[in-house]
Design an enzyme around this catalytic site. Structure first.
Site, mmCIF file in Angstrom:
data_model
loop_
_atom_site.group_PDB
_atom_site.id
_atom_site.type_symbol
_atom_site.label_atom_id
_atom_site.label_comp_id
_atom_site.label_asym_id
_atom_site.label_seq_id
_atom_site.Cartn_x
_atom_site.Cartn_y
_atom_site.Cartn_z
ATOM 1 N N ASP A 78 26.663 -14.625 20.774
ATOM 2 C CA ASP A 78 27.692 -15.064 20.480
ATOM 3 C C ASP A 78 28.388 -14.476 19.247
ATOM 4 O OD1 ASP A 78 25.802 -16.225 18.863
ATOM 5 O OD2 ASP A 78 27.172 -17.668 18.098
ATOM 6 N N ASP A 81 24.372 -12.625 15.452
ATOM 7 C CA ASP A 81 22.957 -13.245 15.732
ATOM 8 C C ASP A 81 22.647 -12.535 16.832
ATOM 9 O OD1 ASP A 81 24.110 -15.042 17.084
ATOM 10 O OD2 ASP A 81 23.942 -16.421 15.758
ATOM 11 N N TYR A 232 26.225 -25.330 18.240
ATOM 12 C CA TYR A 232 27.125 -25.459 19.191
ATOM 13 C C TYR A 232 27.057 -27.139 19.605
ATOM 14 C CZ TYR A 232 28.229 -20.451 18.468
ATOM 15 O OH TYR A 232 28.617 -19.420 18.067
ATOM 16 N N GLU A 445 31.622 -13.442 9.539
ATOM 17 C CA GLU A 445 31.043 -13.310 10.638
ATOM 18 C C GLU A 445 32.113 -13.379 11.906
ATOM 19 O OE1 GLU A 445 26.902 -14.841 13.000
ATOM 20 O OE2 GLU A 445 27.912 -16.133 11.748
#
Length: 464
Positions: A78, A81, A232, A445
């Site tokens: 995603d 990571d 999430y 990120e």
């Protein structure tokens, strides 16, 4: 005579400079579009194809799903990571597919339609695998907590790769319906020119099964999989978007995101109204009104609920990864602008009427900000907080780099060893400030769901 010659010379110089600037901007959009699609190849999990263009990445997570006896290889990591989270991945596939559906001809003209369809297929293939049975959907692979505690490239992962699913007893109608929406949208993307009708049919079959599964077994998936709450979690049901993608038919919203799809559904209904395929009354009219109120807020002609503009001019909605909301808002803005233009209509914001060209101009200003026209004078199409990009390429350094050894690369002040083209970071704060450090995951990120919407936006800006 001399004075007239001077006037003509000045006019020619102004024209030349304007044309040159326009051409330079177009080149920037073209390069950004190419890189945005290249980014998805850097996020690939599984066995890479011979056509792989990002050469610093290798095969990874080839045993995903083995704990349940299913093949869950493939798909996308995603962000920076190495976990595969199905909820945001489905939204990513939805936005990539929507970009193709709305801007197929423009992507083709830019020479990027093939790459866009490849990006959709890589995600959709995984979602089909994850739908192992009619009432079973695997939604996560990997453990977020252990993964986030370890700075390892995906090829070396030794953190747990547990597979998590929702089913009839452990429900998750939100993630099931969003996955249905993603596959329904992908089926539309593969129906057009250079598509694959047989593949589109397969995707639609899974979409229908998943939607029925979601209708029959209601519940938020993070209640069935508590470990996902910190990453999430879900706040609502997702069934409305799947219905609209199947051409059937609510509330005002502040953003379009992986957790809130109402704006997307409203935009699709508005499109059908403008095309004369739905009546402009009742609930349909309400949905169109809601998405247009959202867009009025975005362009600063509303009540301010959908962001404000700091001094530098960037739309600002939230401190954590703000650009994810900017790229989705700009996608809806340019898409609705095209629908309005086709219907010879404008956006009415109170007493102000905004023509479609003005909406596109606002979107252009936001993209220009992302690409470097900002107070920091830097492009935010960059990705410092990313494991694979910051560690040595396995092709150059094939020896395993352990979790502990990897942390040394995390704390280095030097630039990443690999360039992750097309990544878009979270972005600056509400004062246009950005801390360009690897440890600043809140601002630094990149994520697939931030980049996916800008594919369509860039295609739109390339071709007026």
């Amino acid at each position: 005579m001399v004075a007239r010659a001077r006037v003509l010379l000045v006019a020619a110089v102004v024209w030349f400079l304007a044309t040159t600037a326009c051409q330079a901007a177009q080149r920037d959009y073209a390069t950004a579009l190419t890189k945005s699609l290249l980014y998805f190849e850097a996020q690939r999990s599984g066995r890479l194809p011979p056509t792989q263009r990002v050469q610093w990445l290798g095969n990874s997570a080839l045993k995903d799903g083995a704990d349940h006896g299913v093949d869950l290889t493939g798909g996308y990591y995603d962000s920076g990571d190495n976990v595969k989270f199905g909820f945001p991945m489905a939204f990513t596939v939805t936005m990539l597919s929507w970009s193709v559906v709305e801007h197929r001809a423009r992507l083709a003209a830019a020479g990027e339609l093939g790459h866009a369809l490849q990006a959709v297929r890589w995600g959709a293939d995984y979602l089909v695998k994850a739908h192992a049975r009619p009432d079973v959907l695997y939604v996560n692979v990997g453990d977020g907590n252990s993964d986030h505690a370890c700075w390892e490239r995906p090829e070396d992962m030794d953190t747990p790769r547990r597979s998590y699913m929702v089913n009839a007893t452990h429900t998750g109608s939100d993630v099931a319906a969003e996955t249905a929406a993603a596959l329904a949208a992908a089926s539309v993307a593969f129906t057009g020119p250079r598509g694959d009708p047989r593949y589109a049919s397969t995707l639609l079959k899974h979409a229908k099964q998943l939607f029925q599964f979601a209708r029959n077994h209601r519940g938020l998936y993070h209640n069935s999989i508590p470990s996902t709450r910190g990453f999430y979690s879900s706040s609502s049901d997702e069934q409305i978007l799947k219905l609209v993608w199947n051409r059937t038919s609510c509330c005002g919203r502040q953003s379009l995101s992986w957790d809130d799809k109402f704006v997307g559904a409203q935009a699709l209904v508005a499109k059908l109204i403008l095309q004369g395929k739905l009546p402009n009354n009742g609930r349909h009219a309400e949905m169109r009104s809601n998405v247009e109120s959202f867009l009025c807020n975005v362009v600063q002609h509303g009540d301010g609920r959908s962001g404000r503009l700091p001094p530098g001019g960037m739309l600002y909605l939230q401190p954590w990864s703000n650009l994810q909301d900017v790229t989705t808002a700009m996608f809806v803005l340019v898409t609705h602008a095209d629908h309005l233009a086709a219907a010879r209509a404008s956006l009415q914001c109170g007493g102000v009427r905004l023509p479609p060209a003005q909406l596109v101009s606002f979107a252009r200003s936001q993209v220009d900000y992302i690409l470097g026209k900002n107070p920091m004078k830097m492009s935010y199409m960059v990705g410092p907080h990313h494991r694979g990009a910051s560690l040595p390429s396995i092709r150059n350094n094939p020896r395993k780099i352990s979790c502990g050894k990897g942390s040394e690369y995390f704390h280095r002040s030097a630039p990443n060893l690999n360039v992750i083209d097309g990544a878009i970071v979270g972005g600056p704060d509400n004062n246009d400030h950005y801390d360009d450090s690897r440890g600043n995951y809140q601002q630094g990120e990149p994520s697939t769901y931030t980049v996916a919407p800008i594919v369509g936006v860039l295609a739109r800006l390339l071709h007026n």
